[in-house]
Scaffold this motif. Structure first.
Motif, PDB file in Angstrom:
ATOM      1  N   ASP A   1       0.835  -1.204   0.000  1.00  0.00           N
ATOM      2  CA  ASP A   1       0.000   0.000   0.000  1.00  0.00           C
ATOM      3  C   ASP A   1       0.864   1.247   0.000  1.00  0.00           C
ATOM      4  OD1 ASP A   1      -3.149  -0.410   1.223  1.00  0.00           O
ATOM      5  OD2 ASP A   1      -1.808  -2.119   1.170  1.00  0.00           O
TER       6      ASP A   1
ATOM      7  N   ALA B   1      -2.008  -1.227   6.737  1.00  0.00           N
ATOM      8  CA  ALA B   1      -2.394  -1.218   5.329  1.00  0.00           C
ATOM      9  C   ALA B   1      -3.621  -2.086   5.120  1.00  0.00           C
ATOM     10  CB  ALA B   1      -1.243  -1.739   4.469  1.00  0.00           C
ATOM     11  N   ALA B   2      -4.518  -1.611   4.263  1.00  0.00           N
ATOM     12  CA  ALA B   2      -5.698  -2.410   3.948  1.00  0.00           C
ATOM     13  C   ALA B   2      -5.306  -3.747   3.345  1.00  0.00           C
ATOM     14  CB  ALA B   2      -6.614  -1.637   2.997  1.00  0.00           C
ATOM     15  N   THR B   3      -4.199  -3.791   2.605  1.00  0.00           N
ATOM     16  CA  THR B   3      -3.787  -5.062   2.015  1.00  0.00           C
ATOM     17  C   THR B   3      -3.439  -6.083   3.083  1.00  0.00           C
ATOM     18  OG1 THR B   3      -1.587  -4.114   1.730  1.00  0.00           O
ATOM     19  CG2 THR B   3      -2.971  -4.212  -0.213  1.00  0.00           C
TER      20      THR B   3
ATOM     21  N   VAL C   1     -11.630   3.413   7.583  1.00  0.00           N
ATOM     22  CA  VAL C   1     -11.013   2.918   6.352  1.00  0.00           C
ATOM     23  C   VAL C   1     -10.802   4.122   5.452  1.00  0.00           C
ATOM     24  CG1 VAL C   1     -11.253   1.390   4.361  1.00  0.00           C
ATOM     25  CG2 VAL C   1     -12.157   0.684   6.596  1.00  0.00           C
TER      26      VAL C   1
ATOM     27  N   GLY D   1     -10.058   5.741   2.063  1.00  0.00           N
ATOM     28  CA  GLY D   1     -10.108   5.399   0.650  1.00  0.00           C
ATOM     29  C   GLY D   1     -11.520   5.060   0.223  1.00  0.00           C
TER      30      GLY D   1
ATOM     31  N   VAL E   1     -11.279  -1.781  -3.174  1.00  0.00           N
ATOM     32  CA  VAL E   1     -10.666  -2.501  -2.061  1.00  0.00           C
ATOM     33  C   VAL E   1     -11.218  -1.990  -0.735  1.00  0.00           C
ATOM     34  CG1 VAL E   1      -8.502  -2.984  -0.855  1.00  0.00           C
ATOM     35  CG2 VAL E   1      -8.582  -3.066  -3.344  1.00  0.00           C
ATOM     36  N   ALA E   2     -11.374  -0.676  -0.609  1.00  0.00           N
ATOM     37  CA  ALA E   2     -11.960  -0.111   0.604  1.00  0.00           C
ATOM     38  C   ALA E   2     -13.377  -0.639   0.804  1.00  0.00           C
ATOM     39  CB  ALA E   2     -11.961   1.413   0.532  1.00  0.00           C
TER      40      ALA E   2
ATOM     41  N   VAL F   1     -13.226  -4.154   2.153  1.00  0.00           N
ATOM     42  CA  VAL F   1     -12.824  -4.181   3.548  1.00  0.00           C
ATOM     43  C   VAL F   1     -13.991  -3.814   4.461  1.00  0.00           C
ATOM     44  CG1 VAL F   1     -11.394  -2.989   5.270  1.00  0.00           C
ATOM     45  CG2 VAL F   1     -10.371  -3.818   3.137  1.00  0.00           C
TER      46      VAL F   1
ATOM     47  N   ARG G   1      -5.568   1.942   5.798  1.00  0.00           N
ATOM     48  CA  ARG G   1      -5.375   2.822   4.642  1.00  0.00           C
ATOM     49  C   ARG G   1      -5.531   2.030   3.350  1.00  0.00           C
ATOM     50  NH1 ARG G   1      -0.071   2.067   6.533  1.00  0.00           N
ATOM     51  NH2 ARG G   1       1.296   1.083   4.978  1.00  0.00           N
ATOM     52  N   SER G   2      -6.311   2.598   2.443  1.00  0.00           N
ATOM     53  CA  SER G   2      -6.528   1.982   1.136  1.00  0.00           C
ATOM     54  C   SER G   2      -6.496   3.095   0.093  1.00  0.00           C
ATOM     55  CB  SER G   2      -7.874   1.241   1.101  1.00  0.00           C
ATOM     56  OG  SER G   2      -8.074   0.630  -0.149  1.00  0.00           O
TER      57      SER G   2
ATOM     58  N   TYR H   1      -1.823   1.399  -4.484  1.00  0.00           N
ATOM     59  CA  TYR H   1      -0.825   0.346  -4.334  1.00  0.00           C
ATOM     60  C   TYR H   1       0.388   0.662  -5.191  1.00  0.00           C
ATOM     61  CZ  TYR H   1      -4.942  -1.770  -2.438  1.00  0.00           C
ATOM     62  OH  TYR H   1      -6.060  -1.989  -1.689  1.00  0.00           O
TER      63      TYR H   1
END
Length: 430
Positions: A104, A119-121, A147, A149, A153-154, A157, A307-308, A311
């Motif tokens: 991220d 990181a969201a990842t 979250v 972003g 991906v956000a 999540v 955080r998203s 990348y």
């Protein structure tokens, strides 16, 4: 003599590259797909949300590529640890790097390194069972989570955070992770974007799924849903309409609440020993179209910040890399003599999974036009001399069988992911 190619990475970019080589080559071709993990499919296995079964079905397509007679899977082989670039060029006529974007971007604000700011990842890898992230990585003991972003991906999540464990029990979420989700103390989830609804990056389909959550009220503030102008593309107009419809409705008292926020940027993560809050500044667009602060602040009492915000790829040992673009410099996929690149490592983290197909086709056209040749050694001999036994496709099938058996034992769906390299090794070694 057949053209022998190493594809480094077994995600969509790598396997679409292998497929394109077979389809485009006029002469025989042999392809080894090298993967550092024992499992193939990359983002499809470890990045797609577990409740998105239709997207995860792309693995069925990728499986057919791995089963082609010209393709061999070599799992558990890491560039920079077991092999160097020089080793690959000695054993193959050409090498294609397809390792994707693995980290991220950072927010670069005070407090970002506090425990609870992640990181969201990492969170995605956790609920997807990636062996790099232990199942005890997250405890979900905070009543409020932010979250950062407003991309897909956000959305994934926050959807997983909002759902109950029962809703996810039929998916392939690792069982230890499912138990932690069942014990989640999260009551409020804040999804935060720096710009307005018209700038959000999520797709309409993903957004609508949030409105179907049975366990959470989805709320939008009317003043943050205001959009000036009406001349927007259909996708953006659809997003705006959905968000404005949510702004007009009242919560019905579901167990969890999802607040979708706009025109706010994080300026500081608060806390002494771990995350205790998130300070946000109201934003607006300048005349030049840049996001600027207004001097109006608010603080959310969150105990975790995910955080998203995009990348980026990481350099591969011995492979050229631009820190400006965070990609491998290339011309239509060519890096240098006999070295090529495809996927996010080539173009940056843009597009959807299917975008990698045309991207890989371009790289393969470049490669075949070069007619590369130059191998002088055998990869099997080199690995054996170093005591490295690759994970074969048959080994991977045994992992899959073990995951299906685990699901049957637990009464959960079609499969439950094994977590950790030791559990995977036990599955294929017997």
């Amino acid at each position: 003599m057949a053209l022998r190619v190493a594809v480094v990475g077994s995600g969509p970019a790598g396997l679409y590259t292998a497929e394109a080589l077979i389809k485009q080559a006029q002469d025989p071709v042999e392809i080894d797909v090298l993967e550092r993990l024992p499992t193939p499919y990359g983002l499809v296995r470890y990045g797609v949300a577990p409740d998105h079964t239709s997207i995860k079905s792309i693995a069925n397509y990728l499986r057919k590529v791995l089963e082609l007679p010209q393709v061999r899977f070599l799992g558990g082989v890491t560039l920079g640890e077991h092999l160097s670039v020089e080793d690959l060029l000695a054993c193959y006529d050409a090498v294609v790097y397809c390792t994707g974007a693995m980290v991220d971007r950072h927010l670069n604000i005070p407090g970002e390194n506090l425990p609870g700011s992640v990181a969201a990842t990492d969170f995605v890898n956790w609920y997807c069972g990636h062996p790099d992230v232990p199942t005890d990585r997250f405890t979900l003991d905070s009543p409020e989570v932010a979250v950062i972003g407003v991309g897909n991906v956000a959305v994934d999540v926050v959807r997983v955070l909002a759902k109950t464990a029962d809703e996810l029990s039929s998916t392939d979420v690792p069982h230890d992770v499912l138990e932690r989700l069942a014990g989640s103390q999260v009551k409020a989830i804040h999804m935060i974007g720096r710009r307005g609804p018209e700038h959000a990056k999520f797709t309409l389909k993903e957004l609508r799924e949030l409105g179907e959550l049975a366990n959470a009220d989805v709320c939008v503030r009317p003043d943050e849903a205001v959009v000036l102008g009406a001349d927007f593309p259909r996708q953006i107009r659809g997003n705006i309409d959905v968000l404005q419809s949510w702004a007009a409705r009242e919560p019905v008292g579901r167990p969890r609440r999802l607040d979708v926020r706009f025109w706010l940027r994080p300026v500081e993560i608060l806390g002494s020993e771990r995350v205790e809050g998130l300070r946000l500044e109201r934003t607006r667009l300048s005349e030049e179209g840049r996001v600027v602060g207004t001097g109006e602040f608010e603080t959310l009492p969150v105990g975790m910040v995910l955080r998203s915000v995009g990348y980026q790829s990481v350099p591969l040992p011995g492979v050229p890399f631009s820190t400006d673009t965070m990609t491998v410099p290339n011309q239509a996929g060519k890096v240098k003599d006999r070295e090529y690149v495809a996927g996010w490592l080539k173009r940056g983290p843009t597009g959807v999974i299917g975008t990698n197909k045309s991207d890989a086709a371009e790289t393969v056209r470049t490669l075949l036009a070069d007619r590369p040749a130059g191998r002088t050694a055998e990869i099997d001999d080199l690995l054996a001399a170093r005591g490295v036994t690759p994970v074969s496709y048959a080994d991977w099938m045994r992992i899959e069988e073990a995951e299906a058996e685990l699901a049957r034992t637990l009464g959960r769906g079609e499969r439950v992911k094994l977590v950790g390299l030791e559990a995977m090794r036990a599955a294929y070694r017997g």
